[in-house]
Write a protein that holds these residues in place. Sequence first.
Motif, mmCIF file in Angstrom:
data_model
loop_
_atom_site.group_PDB
_atom_site.id
_atom_site.type_symbol
_atom_site.label_atom_id
_atom_site.label_comp_id
_atom_site.label_asym_id
_atom_site.label_seq_id
_atom_site.Cartn_x
_atom_site.Cartn_y
_atom_site.Cartn_z
ATOM 1 N N ALA A 122 -0.192 -23.842 -17.519
ATOM 2 C CA ALA A 122 -1.311 -23.390 -16.691
ATOM 3 C C ALA A 122 -1.089 -23.630 -15.204
ATOM 4 O O ALA A 122 -1.507 -22.816 -14.367
ATOM 5 N N GLY A 123 -0.448 -24.733 -14.864
ATOM 6 C CA GLY A 123 -0.206 -25.015 -13.448
ATOM 7 C C GLY A 123 0.646 -23.947 -12.801
ATOM 8 O O GLY A 123 0.306 -23.407 -11.738
ATOM 9 N N ASP A 124 1.757 -23.611 -13.453
ATOM 10 C CA ASP A 124 2.661 -22.593 -12.906
ATOM 11 C C ASP A 124 2.041 -21.199 -12.937
ATOM 12 O O ASP A 124 2.335 -20.357 -12.088
ATOM 13 N N VAL A 125 1.197 -20.929 -13.923
ATOM 14 C CA VAL A 125 0.577 -19.603 -14.053
ATOM 15 C C VAL A 125 -0.548 -19.430 -13.030
ATOM 16 O O VAL A 125 -0.566 -18.466 -12.251
ATOM 17 N N LEU A 126 -1.491 -20.363 -13.022
ATOM 18 C CA LEU A 126 -2.696 -20.209 -12.202
ATOM 19 C C LEU A 126 -2.453 -20.444 -10.717
ATOM 20 O O LEU A 126 -3.233 -19.966 -9.890
ATOM 21 N N SER A 127 -1.377 -21.142 -10.387
ATOM 22 C CA SER A 127 -1.087 -21.387 -8.966
ATOM 23 C C SER A 127 -0.665 -20.124 -8.239
ATOM 24 O O SER A 127 -0.501 -20.137 -7.012
ATOM 25 N N ASN A 128 -0.508 -19.027 -8.977
ATOM 26 C CA ASN A 128 -0.181 -17.750 -8.337
ATOM 27 C C ASN A 128 -1.401 -17.052 -7.740
ATOM 28 O O ASN A 128 -1.252 -16.096 -6.970
ATOM 29 N N ILE A 129 -2.596 -17.511 -8.094
ATOM 30 C CA ILE A 129 -3.812 -16.842 -7.632
ATOM 31 C C ILE A 129 -3.880 -16.789 -6.110
ATOM 32 O O ILE A 129 -4.377 -15.824 -5.522
ATOM 33 N N GLY A 130 -3.350 -17.817 -5.466
ATOM 34 C CA GLY A 130 -3.382 -17.854 -4.003
ATOM 35 C C GLY A 130 -2.698 -16.654 -3.366
ATOM 36 O O GLY A 130 -3.132 -16.170 -2.313
ATOM 37 N N PHE A 131 -1.646 -16.153 -4.003
ATOM 38 C CA PHE A 131 -0.950 -14.981 -3.454
ATOM 39 C C PHE A 131 -1.882 -13.768 -3.410
ATOM 40 O O PHE A 131 -1.854 -12.979 -2.466
ATOM 41 N N ALA A 132 -2.704 -13.615 -4.441
ATOM 42 C CA ALA A 132 -3.653 -12.496 -4.464
ATOM 43 C C ALA A 132 -4.663 -12.631 -3.343
ATOM 44 O O ALA A 132 -5.006 -11.645 -2.671
ATOM 45 N N LEU A 133 -5.146 -13.846 -3.123
ATOM 46 C CA LEU A 133 -6.143 -14.061 -2.077
ATOM 47 C C LEU A 133 -5.568 -13.740 -0.699
ATOM 48 O O LEU A 133 -6.233 -13.106 0.134
ATOM 49 N N VAL A 134 -4.340 -14.174 -0.449
ATOM 50 C CA VAL A 134 -3.703 -13.887 0.840
ATOM 51 C C VAL A 134 -3.450 -12.392 0.991
ATOM 52 O O VAL A 134 -3.665 -11.814 2.063
ATOM 53 N N ALA A 135 -2.993 -11.745 -0.088
ATOM 54 C CA ALA A 135 -2.716 -10.307 -0.035
ATOM 55 C C ALA A 135 -3.988 -9.515 0.259
ATOM 56 O O ALA A 135 -3.979 -8.577 1.077
ATOM 57 N N ILE A 136 -5.081 -9.879 -0.390
ATOM 58 C CA ILE A 136 -6.352 -9.182 -0.161
ATOM 59 C C ILE A 136 -6.838 -9.418 1.260
ATOM 60 O O ILE A 136 -7.294 -8.484 1.945
ATOM 61 N N TRP A 137 -6.757 -10.665 1.711
ATOM 62 C CA TRP A 137 -7.133 -10.990 3.093
ATOM 63 C C TRP A 137 -6.298 -10.187 4.080
ATOM 64 O O TRP A 137 -6.824 -9.583 5.015
ATOM 65 N N GLY A 138 -4.988 -10.148 3.857
ATOM 66 C CA GLY A 138 -4.102 -9.413 4.746
ATOM 67 C C GLY A 138 -4.424 -7.936 4.766
ATOM 68 O O GLY A 138 -4.447 -7.300 5.829
ATOM 69 N N TRP A 139 -4.687 -7.366 3.595
ATOM 70 C CA TRP A 139 -4.979 -5.932 3.524
ATOM 71 C C TRP A 139 -6.283 -5.607 4.263
ATOM 72 O O TRP A 139 -6.350 -4.647 5.027
ATOM 73 N N LEU A 140 -7.309 -6.423 4.039
ATOM 74 C CA LEU A 140 -8.619 -6.160 4.644
ATOM 75 C C LEU A 140 -8.578 -6.299 6.166
ATOM 76 O O LEU A 140 -9.297 -5.585 6.887
ATOM 77 N N THR A 141 -7.743 -7.212 6.666
ATOM 78 C CA THR A 141 -7.692 -7.430 8.111
ATOM 79 C C THR A 141 -6.718 -6.503 8.822
ATOM 80 O O THR A 141 -6.939 -6.140 9.987
ATOM 81 N N LEU A 142 -5.641 -6.089 8.143
ATOM 82 C CA LEU A 142 -4.642 -5.248 8.797
ATOM 83 C C LEU A 142 -4.909 -3.755 8.614
ATOM 84 O O LEU A 142 -4.587 -2.959 9.505
ATOM 85 N N TRP A 143 -5.470 -3.363 7.494
ATOM 86 C CA TRP A 143 -5.697 -1.944 7.217
ATOM 87 C C TRP A 143 -6.457 -1.220 8.336
ATOM 88 O O TRP A 143 -6.057 -0.125 8.747
ATOM 89 N N PRO A 144 -7.539 -1.787 8.882
ATOM 90 C CA PRO A 144 -8.268 -1.074 9.947
ATOM 91 C C PRO A 144 -7.431 -0.835 11.204
ATOM 92 O O PRO A 144 -7.767 0.041 12.009
ATOM 93 N N HIS A 145 -6.342 -1.596 11.373
ATOM 94 C CA HIS A 145 -5.509 -1.486 12.585
ATOM 95 C C HIS A 145 -4.229 -0.696 12.340
ATOM 96 O O HIS A 145 -3.379 -0.617 13.229
ATOM 97 N N ARG A 146 -4.085 -0.101 11.145
ATOM 98 C CA ARG A 146 -2.802 0.487 10.761
ATOM 99 C C ARG A 146 -2.345 1.596 11.707
ATOM 100 O O ARG A 146 -1.139 1.845 11.830
ATOM 101 N N ASN A 147 -3.272 2.271 12.371
ATOM 102 C CA ASN A 147 -2.909 3.358 13.288
ATOM 103 C C ASN A 147 -2.976 2.950 14.755
ATOM 104 O O ASN A 147 -2.837 3.794 15.640
ATOM 105 N N SER A 148 -3.186 1.662 15.003
ATOM 106 C CA SER A 148 -3.266 1.184 16.383
ATOM 107 C C SER A 148 -1.874 1.049 16.979
ATOM 108 O O SER A 148 -0.868 0.957 16.253
#
Length: 272
Positions: A63-89
């Motif tokens: 479980a430690g090795d499996v569930l510790s991957n959740i952080g990558f999803a959170l960072v990816a979602i955060w990155g997408w939400l913050t960078l997507w609006p600026h993609r054409n800037s």
Amino acid sequence: MQTTFRMDGLTGSARPVKPWMKVTPAIVTIGIIAAFAVHGRIAQPANYNDFADHSALLGIPHAGDVLSNIGFALVAIWGWLTLWPHRNSDQLRAGWPGYRLFLIGLFLTVFGSAFFHLAPGNGRLTWDMLPIALAGAGLLVGVRGDTQRGSNTNIEAIGLALFAAAGVVWWVYTDRHGAGDLRPYLLLQVLPLVLIPLWQSIHRAPRTERIAFAAAMGLYVLAKLAEVLDHQIANTLGFVSGHTLKHLIATAATAAIVWGVTRRLSKAERSL
């Protein structure tokens, strides 16, 4: 030859870029590729799939090795939400194809790595390696686009994504024939550590962004060290294994990258 000044808003200085500095990354890249070629085959350690984490939670093995991957999803979602609006800037247009690939690879890492760690073995390792390779390729293209706006990053992103996939396929093919070779895969992990600081220094990327990326590179090295010391860390700390810790540190490294880029975009908006 006349030198030109970087005045596109992506750099921290109008210092001219000397011709010899421009070719340094290419020379370094050729040198690294040559070193890999001379070194010869790099095999996966025989005991690589023997992880220290044997925890279980809600019926989830390792479980430690499996569930510790959740952080990558959170960072990816955060990155997408913050960078997507600026993609054409002007500040992100050139780098967006690379950062898009980086964030997609990062998000897919959650599923690939979790699938692998549920039942570790070379048969599943492919799905862990592929998204990581895509993320490394995307990061290279993203920073190159940020620092060298004349590059065709859409084509570069496609090309490096194909190389990332081919590198994993090469490992699968060679592993099945008893001589697994990780060199193409490892190349996409080594090059960002070397080329990104070079590009950012040569083209005078904003100081805050360089610090953020330097912190990310340092955390990545620390994560790899935790991976190597998987069992030793588990035996010493008891409550967490080295590989689980690797995932958490690597998550912090990706968060530093996203923060560095978003920080630059925020400063650019305030200056308008």
